[in-house]
Design a protein around this motif. Structure first.
Motif, PDB file in Angstrom:
ATOM      1  N   THR A  33       0.833  -1.196   0.000  1.00 30.16           N
ATOM      2  CA  THR A  33       0.000   0.000   0.000  1.00 30.16           C
ATOM      3  C   THR A  33       0.867   1.246   0.000  1.00 30.16           C
ATOM      4  O   THR A  33       2.015   1.222   0.474  1.00 30.16           O
ATOM      5  N   GLN A  34       0.318   2.326  -0.547  1.00 28.53           N
ATOM      6  CA  GLN A  34       0.987   3.616  -0.522  1.00 28.53           C
ATOM      7  C   GLN A  34       0.567   4.426   0.701  1.00 28.53           C
ATOM      8  O   GLN A  34       1.069   5.527   0.919  1.00 28.53           O
ATOM      9  N   ARG A  35      -0.332   3.868   1.480  1.00 30.76           N
ATOM     10  CA  ARG A  35      -0.813   4.590   2.665  1.00 30.76           C
ATOM     11  C   ARG A  35       0.330   4.810   3.654  1.00 30.76           C
ATOM     12  O   ARG A  35       1.123   3.908   3.917  1.00 30.76           O
ATOM     13  N   GLU A  36       0.384   6.010   4.209  1.00 33.14           N
ATOM     14  CA  GLU A  36       1.294   6.306   5.300  1.00 33.14           C
ATOM     15  C   GLU A  36       0.484   6.405   6.584  1.00 33.14           C
ATOM     16  O   GLU A  36      -0.680   6.792   6.570  1.00 33.14           O
ATOM     17  N   THR A  37       1.082   6.012   7.678  1.00 34.16           N
ATOM     18  CA  THR A  37       0.339   5.956   8.921  1.00 34.16           C
ATOM     19  C   THR A  37      -0.173   7.325   9.359  1.00 34.16           C
ATOM     20  O   THR A  37       0.500   8.337   9.195  1.00 34.16           O
ATOM     21  N   ARG A  38      -1.391   7.319   9.901  1.00 35.28           N
ATOM     22  CA  ARG A  38      -1.964   8.528  10.501  1.00 35.28           C
ATOM     23  C   ARG A  38      -2.048   8.373  12.020  1.00 35.28           C
ATOM     24  O   ARG A  38      -2.632   9.215  12.696  1.00 35.28           O
ATOM     25  N   TYR A  39      -1.461   7.313  12.513  1.00 39.57           N
ATOM     26  CA  TYR A  39      -1.519   7.017  13.944  1.00 39.57           C
ATOM     27  C   TYR A  39      -0.671   8.010  14.727  1.00 39.57           C
ATOM     28  O   TYR A  39       0.515   8.163  14.473  1.00 39.57           O
ATOM     29  N   ARG A  40      -1.282   8.673  15.703  1.00 39.76           N
ATOM     30  CA  ARG A  40      -0.592   9.736  16.442  1.00 39.76           C
ATOM     31  C   ARG A  40      -0.109   9.329  17.831  1.00 39.76           C
ATOM     32  O   ARG A  40       0.594  10.097  18.485  1.00 39.76           O
ATOM     33  N   LEU A  41      -0.498   8.167  18.295  1.00 46.29           N
ATOM     34  CA  LEU A  41      -0.315   7.848  19.708  1.00 46.29           C
ATOM     35  C   LEU A  41       0.989   7.135  20.022  1.00 46.29           C
ATOM     36  O   LEU A  41       1.377   7.042  21.187  1.00 46.29           O
ATOM     37  N   ALA A  98      -4.912  -1.470  13.233  1.00 47.69           N
ATOM     38  CA  ALA A  98      -6.190  -1.121  12.610  1.00 47.69           C
ATOM     39  C   ALA A  98      -5.990  -0.674  11.170  1.00 47.69           C
ATOM     40  O   ALA A  98      -6.787  -1.026  10.287  1.00 47.69           O
ATOM     41  N   GLU A  99      -4.933   0.081  10.909  1.00 46.89           N
ATOM     42  CA  GLU A  99      -4.679   0.551   9.544  1.00 46.89           C
ATOM     43  C   GLU A  99      -4.364  -0.610   8.609  1.00 46.89           C
ATOM     44  O   GLU A  99      -4.760  -0.589   7.440  1.00 46.89           O
ATOM     45  N   VAL A 100      -3.663  -1.604   9.110  1.00 48.56           N
ATOM     46  CA  VAL A 100      -3.383  -2.800   8.304  1.00 48.56           C
ATOM     47  C   VAL A 100      -4.696  -3.474   7.910  1.00 48.56           C
ATOM     48  O   VAL A 100      -4.913  -3.829   6.746  1.00 48.56           O
ATOM     49  N   ALA A 101      -5.591  -3.639   8.878  1.00 50.59           N
ATOM     50  CA  ALA A 101      -6.882  -4.266   8.591  1.00 50.59           C
ATOM     51  C   ALA A 101      -7.688  -3.445   7.596  1.00 50.59           C
ATOM     52  O   ALA A 101      -8.331  -3.998   6.688  1.00 50.59           O
ATOM     53  N   ILE A 102      -7.664  -2.134   7.744  1.00 49.38           N
ATOM     54  CA  ILE A 102      -8.401  -1.251   6.827  1.00 49.38           C
ATOM     55  C   ILE A 102      -7.952  -1.465   5.393  1.00 49.38           C
ATOM     56  O   ILE A 102      -8.772  -1.633   4.473  1.00 49.38           O
ATOM     57  N   GLU A 103      -6.656  -1.462   5.179  1.00 49.98           N
ATOM     58  CA  GLU A 103      -6.122  -1.608   3.822  1.00 49.98           C
ATOM     59  C   GLU A 103      -6.395  -2.998   3.253  1.00 49.98           C
ATOM     60  O   GLU A 103      -6.706  -3.149   2.074  1.00 49.98           O
ATOM     61  N   LEU A 104      -6.291  -4.029   4.073  1.00 50.63           N
ATOM     62  CA  LEU A 104      -6.572  -5.384   3.604  1.00 50.63           C
ATOM     63  C   LEU A 104      -8.036  -5.534   3.208  1.00 50.63           C
ATOM     64  O   LEU A 104      -8.354  -6.133   2.174  1.00 50.63           O
TER      65      LEU A 104
END
Length: 251
Positions: free
Chosen positions: A176-184, A196-202
């Motif tokens: 994926t070309q997505r970059e993380t938006r996780y701030r924590l 969660a982002e991995v699951a979203i993209e899958l």
């Protein structure tokens, strides 16, 4: 013979799924450990996530193989997947004793499990598949399952290498070309997505677009709510993601 009180104490010290002794729990002492939290979503009550929880259906399933140290971390995003996709299964990883429930599911021919892991080492190159394999499983009337190793990168690699019951399963790298938006938590790289982002993209890539969109919005609200709570800031204005989730709840 031990009395009932002693037996109860011993039982509470064992994992209910495996019967194996629970690893020593670490008290959560990070910043915000004394903040009052919602019992439903585990976020600070200042910005509770519960009003935005929306369930969605997906063809593919998610099974989380979670490192024991991740369970008590409020910043863990694996539980967001289970909030949205109610058929999500969560298993605690033990080095020497696998979860019997997970082993039974792996042996069930109804499911087509894929271990989500990078294809960066040659010794398992023969097991690597692409996202088209998920569609092939659907054509065969099998339920695709994404087994996500839930922990830090170091923990995930240990789970992958030290779990013989995963050794014969196909490995599906997330491309994926997505970059993380996780701030924590601060990732080593912007390409390192949280659970969660991995699951979203899958889900999105395999055709469960609606479920991916719901989970993405829910993750975005979690991300913003938790970040604001760290600064003791109450969110008063609804974000686009919040509005979409509220509209789904009312539909």
């Amino acid at each position: 013979m031990p009395d009932s009180e002693t037996s109860s104490a011993v039982s509470s010290e064992r994992d209910p799924a495996t019967g194996y002794p629970k690893p020593p729990s670490r008290e959560f002492k990070a910043r915000g450990s004394f903040v009052k939290r919602c019992t439903g979503c585990n976020l600070p009550v200042l910005n509770c996530l519960c009003p935005y929880r929306v369930e969605a259906q997906s063809v593919a399933r998610v099974w989380l193989l979670t490192h024991s140290l991740e369970h008590n971390k409020p910043t863990n995003t694996g539980r967001l997947i289970g909030d949205v996709l109610t058929e999500t299964q969560v298993f605690t990883w033990y080095r020497t004793t696998p979860d019997e429930g997970l082993l039974a599911l792996l042996a069930d021919e109804r499911y087509a499990p894929f271990v989500i892991f990078p294809d960066d080492q040659p010794d398992y190159a023969d097991r690597v598949v692409n996202i088209e394999a998920v569609q092939e499983a659907k054509v065969q009337a099998r339920i695709p399952v994404f087994i996500i190793l839930d922990g830090t990168w170091r923990q995930a690699r240990r789970i992958f290498r030290k779990s013989p019951y995963l050794a014969n399963l196909p490995v599906l790298p997330l491309r994926t070309q997505r970059e993380t938006r996780y701030r924590l938590r601060k990732p080593a790289s912007s390409a390192h997505l949280c659970t969660a982002e991995v699951a979203i993209e899958l889900l999105r890539q395999s055709g469960d677009v609606n479920a991916a969109e719901v989970l993405d919005d829910y993750f975005e609200v979690f991300n913003a709510s938790y970040a604001a709570s760290r600064g003791y800031h109450k969110l008063h204005e609804l974000s686009p993601a919040m509005r979409r989730l509220l509209e789904r709840r009312e539909a």
